[in-house]
Design a protein around this motif. Structure first.
Motif, PDB file in Angstrom:
ATOM      1  N   LYS A  53     -33.722   4.128 -42.933  1.00  0.00           N
ATOM      2  CA  LYS A  53     -35.080   3.698 -42.141  1.00  0.00           C
ATOM      3  C   LYS A  53     -35.244   1.982 -42.108  1.00  0.00           C
ATOM      4  N   ASP A  54     -35.109   1.655 -43.482  1.00  0.00           N
ATOM      5  CA  ASP A  54     -35.444   0.144 -43.737  1.00  0.00           C
ATOM      6  C   ASP A  54     -34.220  -0.578 -42.896  1.00  0.00           C
ATOM      7  N   PHE A  55     -33.233  -0.042 -42.861  1.00  0.00           N
ATOM      8  CA  PHE A  55     -32.051  -0.844 -41.928  1.00  0.00           C
ATOM      9  C   PHE A  55     -32.242  -0.729 -40.678  1.00  0.00           C
ATOM     10  N   GLU A  56     -32.963   0.382 -40.168  1.00  0.00           N
ATOM     11  CA  GLU A  56     -33.440   0.452 -38.633  1.00  0.00           C
ATOM     12  C   GLU A  56     -34.607  -0.799 -38.281  1.00  0.00           C
ATOM     13  N   GLU A  57     -35.342  -0.784 -39.344  1.00  0.00           N
ATOM     14  CA  GLU A  57     -36.369  -1.947 -39.032  1.00  0.00           C
ATOM     15  C   GLU A  57     -35.581  -3.401 -39.137  1.00  0.00           C
ATOM     16  N   ILE A  58     -34.776  -3.731 -39.946  1.00  0.00           N
ATOM     17  CA  ILE A  58     -33.959  -4.809 -40.076  1.00  0.00           C
ATOM     18  C   ILE A  58     -33.178  -5.291 -38.740  1.00  0.00           C
ATOM     19  N   ARG A  59     -32.643  -4.047 -38.233  1.00  0.00           N
ATOM     20  CA  ARG A  59     -32.076  -3.867 -36.959  1.00  0.00           C
ATOM     21  C   ARG A  59     -32.790  -4.437 -35.645  1.00  0.00           C
ATOM     22  N   ALA A  60     -34.026  -3.667 -35.760  1.00  0.00           N
ATOM     23  CA  ALA A  60     -34.977  -4.103 -34.832  1.00  0.00           C
ATOM     24  C   ALA A  60     -35.436  -5.501 -34.799  1.00  0.00           C
ATOM     25  N   ILE A 103     -34.976 -11.108 -32.877  1.00  0.00           N
ATOM     26  CA  ILE A 103     -34.550 -12.504 -32.803  1.00  0.00           C
ATOM     27  C   ILE A 103     -33.649 -12.918 -31.979  1.00  0.00           C
ATOM     28  N   ARG A 104     -32.554 -12.180 -31.915  1.00  0.00           N
ATOM     29  CA  ARG A 104     -31.379 -12.506 -30.512  1.00  0.00           C
ATOM     30  C   ARG A 104     -31.977 -12.672 -29.385  1.00  0.00           C
ATOM     31  N   PHE A 105     -32.879 -11.641 -29.112  1.00  0.00           N
ATOM     32  CA  PHE A 105     -33.453 -11.705 -27.806  1.00  0.00           C
ATOM     33  C   PHE A 105     -34.406 -12.883 -27.546  1.00  0.00           C
ATOM     34  N   VAL A 106     -35.122 -13.088 -28.499  1.00  0.00           N
ATOM     35  CA  VAL A 106     -36.042 -14.242 -28.352  1.00  0.00           C
ATOM     36  C   VAL A 106     -34.972 -15.563 -28.267  1.00  0.00           C
ATOM     37  N   VAL A 107     -34.522 -15.678 -29.012  1.00  0.00           N
ATOM     38  CA  VAL A 107     -33.536 -16.768 -28.991  1.00  0.00           C
ATOM     39  C   VAL A 107     -32.659 -17.001 -27.646  1.00  0.00           C
ATOM     40  N   ALA A 108     -32.133 -16.005 -27.163  1.00  0.00           N
ATOM     41  CA  ALA A 108     -31.315 -15.960 -26.025  1.00  0.00           C
ATOM     42  C   ALA A 108     -32.196 -16.227 -24.645  1.00  0.00           C
ATOM     43  N   LEU A 157     -27.010 -11.910 -39.823  1.00  0.00           N
ATOM     44  CA  LEU A 157     -26.692 -10.763 -38.664  1.00  0.00           C
ATOM     45  C   LEU A 157     -27.352 -11.888 -37.505  1.00  0.00           C
ATOM     46  N   ALA A 158     -28.376 -12.473 -37.506  1.00  0.00           N
ATOM     47  CA  ALA A 158     -29.266 -13.189 -36.337  1.00  0.00           C
ATOM     48  C   ALA A 158     -28.606 -14.454 -36.096  1.00  0.00           C
ATOM     49  N   ARG A 159     -27.627 -15.147 -36.997  1.00  0.00           N
ATOM     50  CA  ARG A 159     -27.133 -16.183 -36.836  1.00  0.00           C
ATOM     51  C   ARG A 159     -27.932 -17.276 -37.072  1.00  0.00           C
ATOM     52  N   LEU A 160     -29.055 -17.255 -38.064  1.00  0.00           N
ATOM     53  CA  LEU A 160     -29.827 -18.178 -38.219  1.00  0.00           C
ATOM     54  C   LEU A 160     -29.629 -19.233 -39.324  1.00  0.00           C
ATOM     55  N   LYS A 161     -30.372 -20.186 -39.220  1.00  0.00           N
ATOM     56  CA  LYS A 161     -30.017 -21.469 -39.939  1.00  0.00           C
ATOM     57  C   LYS A 161     -30.399 -21.178 -41.466  1.00  0.00           C
ATOM     58  N   ASN A 162     -31.663 -20.758 -41.401  1.00  0.00           N
ATOM     59  CA  ASN A 162     -32.156 -20.439 -42.809  1.00  0.00           C
ATOM     60  C   ASN A 162     -33.182 -19.374 -42.714  1.00  0.00           C
ATOM     61  N   ARG A 209     -44.151 -16.408 -33.031  1.00  0.00           N
ATOM     62  CA  ARG A 209     -44.411 -14.904 -34.011  1.00  0.00           C
ATOM     63  C   ARG A 209     -43.684 -14.104 -33.139  1.00  0.00           C
ATOM     64  N   LEU A 210     -42.719 -13.401 -34.167  1.00  0.00           N
ATOM     65  CA  LEU A 210     -42.198 -11.975 -33.626  1.00  0.00           C
ATOM     66  C   LEU A 210     -42.836 -10.820 -33.501  1.00  0.00           C
ATOM     67  N   ALA A 211     -43.469 -11.051 -32.434  1.00  0.00           N
ATOM     68  CA  ALA A 211     -44.721  -9.967 -32.117  1.00  0.00           C
ATOM     69  C   ALA A 211     -44.316  -8.352 -32.074  1.00  0.00           C
ATOM     70  N   ASN A 212     -42.990  -8.200 -31.428  1.00  0.00           N
ATOM     71  CA  ASN A 212     -42.713  -7.061 -31.123  1.00  0.00           C
ATOM     72  C   ASN A 212     -42.323  -6.211 -32.362  1.00  0.00           C
ATOM     73  N   SER A 213     -41.809  -6.837 -33.282  1.00  0.00           N
ATOM     74  CA  SER A 213     -41.330  -5.986 -34.505  1.00  0.00           C
ATOM     75  C   SER A 213     -42.791  -5.571 -35.298  1.00  0.00           C
ATOM     76  N   GLY A 214     -43.571  -6.712 -35.056  1.00  0.00           N
ATOM     77  CA  GLY A 214     -44.914  -6.257 -35.738  1.00  0.00           C
ATOM     78  C   GLY A 214     -44.893  -6.902 -37.359  1.00  0.00           C
ATOM     79  N   ARG A 215     -43.978  -7.796 -37.489  1.00  0.00           N
ATOM     80  CA  ARG A 215     -43.934  -8.085 -38.747  1.00  0.00           C
ATOM     81  C   ARG A 215     -44.480  -9.625 -38.859  1.00  0.00           C
TER      82      ARG A 215
END
Length: 942
Positions: free
Chosen positions: A799-806, A811-816, A844-849, A860-866
């Motif tokens: 489940k943790d990985f599911e969270e990471i995936r979300a 992040i990918r969506f917002v960036v795109a 995975l998200a191709r971030l700088k850091n 804020r990444l609001a959708n994931s609630g983090r």
RNA sequence: GGAUCUUUAGCUCAGUUGGCUAGAGCGCGCGAUUCACAUUCGCGAGGUCAUUGGUUCGAGUCCAAUAAGAUCCACCA
């Protein structure tokens, strides 16, 4: 490194099949610890190339076969080849035509030999194509429909039917194709609505000035009229019944009779009766003891009985002439167009002539009734279910089955006719001789052959060598020799069978047809495979009788595979084949021949049109294989298909299949590369699952395996295939392999790869075996492997990985969506999951850091609630406002919906508690999210 | 005349005890990229599930009717 950059199936497929055959992995190996699983291939016609329908058939059957083999069933897939009597005959006659010959240039035996050679040649070609499709069948047990054992069994069944009074020689109206010069079963006639003419003809009533007007679409048959009929209740003609009329032109005096068959409302309410040329008239004729005058010959021309001026004319010519003459003598009263259905030969489209002929008939009623009873009892499960109803309907209307065909190519009917007493027919298997002598009387061979469906109808118990035709009442009384070697002794007991109403059934005990009859009694399915007794006997055979060859042993053992686990065939063969197999199987073996029936639909072209040579839209499976590979074809043709539905075959699915093959190929290439060329640790169980995503992939794979299992047990091939596609591409390739680029857990990667190979093997056997052969740490063949058990994983870690995936997806969506340039930095607050997995998220998200930051800033990444933000400048964030508003709208709508549902008292009262609970939970989540989105919107506009 | 099936995204189709945001492939739009794969990667748009009525807390899913299309069987003198 043996992996090429791109998977190239064409070069390697034949080689892979050769590996399987050499290793003998498809050869059945009866195991007492395993349950038997059996499929018999509908034998393809040995008269040409396989078509797309065969492609589907073999793909489906091979998926089932390989799936069960993989799951440790004692699996057999029996291939075959069909002599396809009439079908092949048509093909061969065309070939003869090309060299300027006809069947009349040769004797029956010559023709038989010629076709035999033709078929032998075609058969080899056909069997290569079966291999090209990857069918994992046991070639040692391949059966040709003219093999000795087939003929023996068919004769035994015929004899038993004869002895029990179910076979009779009938002088009846049969469907006759004057072009092919053979009769057909009702089912082989194609009816089509056509515009024709109906003529009203006046028949003068003898001794009066009156006339009676009949309506007919076939005036030429009036030359064979032997009565005129009206309905007994028809007041118009009541006074004429019993009078005589003159049939014009033929000048025959015939009676006016009354019969219920006549429909008062149709035409003039008067029907001319021609018993020799119409099935209904024939029945009327029987009821009224009318003469049967045949005026049309088997060549389709009027015969001598038609009279001066008509003899030798074709039916069409005679019709025109009759109409002309009637008109000339003033007896033609009316002519109008009508639409009526006309029977055609399903091969050459000639109009089928109903003609009187002596033929062998099988009384099907008792057989059909038994079949209905079994189906109603649920002894056979149909996929799709409604086909059982259709079949029952069919059985209930079934008429007696004409078994005789006037085709040289086929199984000769083992019947001989007394030269001096034509009524006297005997059963004898010396069909190689045209004349035989029995007890001083001379008998002549019946020149006809069996309808191929009569032998095909016995296919399940023939191919499995199941002891057939043993009356269960006295099983020990079976005498085997009399039938097979037609001895004089045998003939003494042969009944003289003249008609269905013979005096009494002969007393010859029905005999067994197969050598297997002597051997072990077949295991029932309940005890098959686990019966100690059974295997013990097998051992006995081996030890006690050294003379017995392995082949003999196999013959005996095969019977354990009857009844078949499933009969898979086209839904167009439900009546022609499946119905006969059930009837004859029950009759000959006292069991249903198979426990399940799966019927596939017709394969249409990509626009949903029937494939036909004239339309030029025929797709050849061999061409597709040459272009995309066998596996791509299998994956493509199985996709988007459900039982018994005729469905378009879209090449785009084949393309998708090919891409999937390439995907898995490259997964393998990557794993092998990571492991190193010399990696040799066999995969037992992966090392401890330590990295994020590892528990998750095990969960995904286990779920996929279970789903495929469930789907295939219900014959939902398309969904099973889709599951395999999704897990390999979306889960393994897109997420697992990506994360492993960071973690590099070799033992797990090899485990996952093997898992994928087994999952896809039933669908894509060549590819998966090819990979297996190429990997440095695998042995033997994949086709011979079985599944291991499921391994455990930590569901919370998954489940943790599911969270990471979300989070990564967001992040990918917002960036795109913001289409910002350059890479972003992820900042997070107190979030252990992110903190622990920041490296993989960054990758995975191709971030700088990714770094921890106490206070909120950026987007804020609001959708994931983090507690997580992207470092995006205020200007860019402002553009994000519209997007947020849209999301807020959606969230509000969903909340309203959920609130409405919870406000409904009935919902709270009647819906399952857990569902209500879930609704409450969802509502909370959504409300929470709405709040975050609103806060975010404020922040962006600030 | 009897029976069966189909109607879901631009196309071809999945969707099986009725359960909440209806899926796939292809196609389409935007973006990416040279080492597992361009037979690629990321993101997205697109559906009052033929129509109408009913059952139900709830219907693509069950029932009825209608419309359009397909198939099979029987049979038409």
């Amino acid at each position: 490194m043996k992996f090429t950059k791109v998977y190239e199936p064409q070069q390697t497929e034949p080689e892979i099949y050769a590996i399987w055959e050499t290793a003998g992995v498809f050869d059945v190996r009866p195991t007492k610890s395993a349950l038997p699983y059996s499929i018999v291939m509908p034998p393809p016609n040995a008269n040409g190339d396989l078509h797309i329908g065969h492609g589907l058939t073999l793909a489906l059957e091979d998926i089932l076969t390989r799936f069960h083999r993989l799951n440790n069933y004692d699996t057999i897939y029996i291939p075959g080849a069909d002599h396809a009597g009439f079908e092949t005959w048509v093909v061969y006659e065309k070939a003869l035509e090309k060299i300027g010959k006809t069947r009349f240039d040769y004797s029956r035996d010559e023709l038989y030999n010629q076709v035999w050679n033709f078929v032998a040649e075609q058969r080899g070609n056909m069997e290569l194509q079966i291999r090209a499709l990857g069918a994992s069948c046991d070639w040692r047990n391949s059966t040709f429909t003219l093999d000795n054992k087939v003929v023996k069994t068919v004769y035994a069944t015929f004899k038993r039917l004869w002895d029990e009074g179910l076979i009779y020689r009938g002088h009846k109206i049969v469907n006759y194709c004057t072009t092919h010069q053979t009769s057909f079963a009702d089912i082989e006639v194609t009816h089509r609505d056509e515009v024709g003419k109906m003529w009203d003809i006046a028949y003068p009533v003898t001794g009066t000035n009156q006339e009676i007007i009949v309506s007919t679409t076939r005036p030429e048959t009036m030359l064979g009229d032997t009565a005129v009929a009206v309905n007994p209740k028809d007041a118009r003609y009541a006074n004429l019944v019993g009078e005589m009329v003159t049939v014009p032109i033929a000048n025959r005096i015939v009676p006016i009779i009354a019969d219920e068959y006549v429909d008062e409302l149709f035409g003039t309410g008067v029907v001319k009766i021609t018993p020799a040329h119409d099935p209904n008239d024939y029945e009327v004729g029987k009821r009224h003891a009318l003469d049967e005058i045949t005026v049309i010959g088997f060549d389709g021309r009027m015969n001598e009985a038609a009279g001066e001026g008509f003899t030798g004319l074709t039916v069409e010519e005679a019709r025109a002439k009759i109409v002309e003459e009637l008109s000339a003598i003033g007896l033609l009263r009316n002519e109008k167009d009508i639409i009526h259905s006309v029977g055609h030969c399903y091969k050459c489209d000639s109009i089928i002539e109903p003609l009187l002929k002596d033929q062998w008939f099988l009384e099907v009623k008792p057989l059909a009734e038994r079949a209905v009873a079994e189906i109603e009892k649920g002894s056979i499960k149909f996929f799709p279910e409604q086909k059982a109803k259709e079949l029952i309907q069919y059985y209930k209307n079934l008429k007696d089955w004409n078994l005789s065909r006037q085709i040289p190519w086929g199984i000769p009917i083992p019947a001989f006719q007394n030269i001096d007493h034509p009524e006297d027919w005997i059963f004898d298997e010396r069909v190689g001789e045209s004349e035989i002598e029995v007890k001083g009387k001379k008998y002549r061979r019946d020149e006809d052959t069996f309808d191929t469906w009569f032998s095909s109808g016995q296919w399940p118990f023939i191919t499995t060598n199941y002891p057939a035709n043993q009356p269960s009442a006295n099983p020990h009384e079976s005498s085997i020799t009399t039938l097979h070697h037609a001895s004089p002794h045998h003939h003494e007991q042969t009944p003289h069978h003249t008609d269905r109403h013979h005096d009494k059934p002969p007393v010859v005990p029905a005999s067994s047809s197969s050598a297997a009859a002597n051997s072990i009694s077949p295991p029932t399915h309940q005890n098959a495979g686990i019966s100690v007794n059974d295997s013990h006997q097998n051992d006995d055979i081996l030890v006690n009788d050294p003379a017995q060859t392995a082949a003999d042993l196999m013959d005996n053992i095969l019977a354990r595979y009857y009844p078949l686990s499933v009969m898979e065939t086209g839904s167009d063969l439900l009546y022609a084949w499946v119905s006969r197999m059930i009837m004859l199987g029950l009759y000959a073996t006292d069991q249903v021949p198979f426990k399940e029936v799966y019927l596939h639909g017709m394969v249409l072209d990509e626009h949903g049109k029937k494939m036909s040579k004239s339309k030029g839209n025929v797709l050849s499976p061999m061409e597709i294989i040459a272009k995309y590979g066998s596996d791509a074809f299998r994956l493509g043709i199985v996709a988007s298909r459900s039982a018994a539905q005729s469905q378009a075959f879209s090449p785009s699915k084949v393309l998708a299949g090919r891409n999937l093959c390439n995907k898995l190929w490259n997964i393998a290439r990557f794993v092998q590369e990571q492991a190193g060329d010399n990696y040799e640790n066999p995969v037992e169980e992966p090392n401890e699952l330590k990295n994020i995503g590892e528990d998750w992939i095990i969960g995904q794979l286990n779920h996929a395996r279970l789903t495929v299992e469930k789907m295939l047990h219900e014959y939902r091939f398309s969904e099973a295939g889709e599951q395999v596609y999704q897990v390999i591409w979306n889960d393994v390739a897109d997420w697992f392999i990506e994360t492993q680029k960071v973690f590099n857990n070799i033992s797990l990667m090899t485990y996952v790869l093997e898992y994928c190979l087994k999952l896809i093997h039933p669908f894509a056997p060549f590819l998966s075996e090819n990979i297996w052969q190429n990997l440095s740490w695998t042995n033997d063949t994949l086709a011979g492997q079985t599944w291991g058990g499921y391994i455990n994983y930590d569901i919370n870690k998954a489940k943790d990985f599911e969270e990471i995936r979300a989070l990564v997806t967001e992040i990918r969506f917002v960036v795109a969506d913001l289409s910002t340039t350059g890479k972003q930095t992820l900042m997070y607050g107190e979030d252990k999951l992110i903190a622990k997995n920041k490296d993989i998220i960054q990758f995975l998200a191709r971030l700088k850091n990714a770094r921890e930051l106490g206070q909120s800033t950026g987007l804020r990444l609001a959708n994931s609630g983090r507690e997580a933000w992207l470092d995006i400048d205020a200007k860019t964030i402002a553009k994000y406002g519209d997007h947020l508003r849209e999301r807020i709208d959606n969230a509000q709508k969903e909340i309203e919906l959920l609130e409405g549902r919870l406000a409904n008292k009935n919902y709270l009262k009647k819906a399952p508690a857990e569902l209500v609970e879930e609704t409450r939970k969802t509502l909370l989540e959504k409300t929470d999210m709405l709040e975050r989105l609103n806060r975010e919107l404020e922040a962006t506009s600030a």
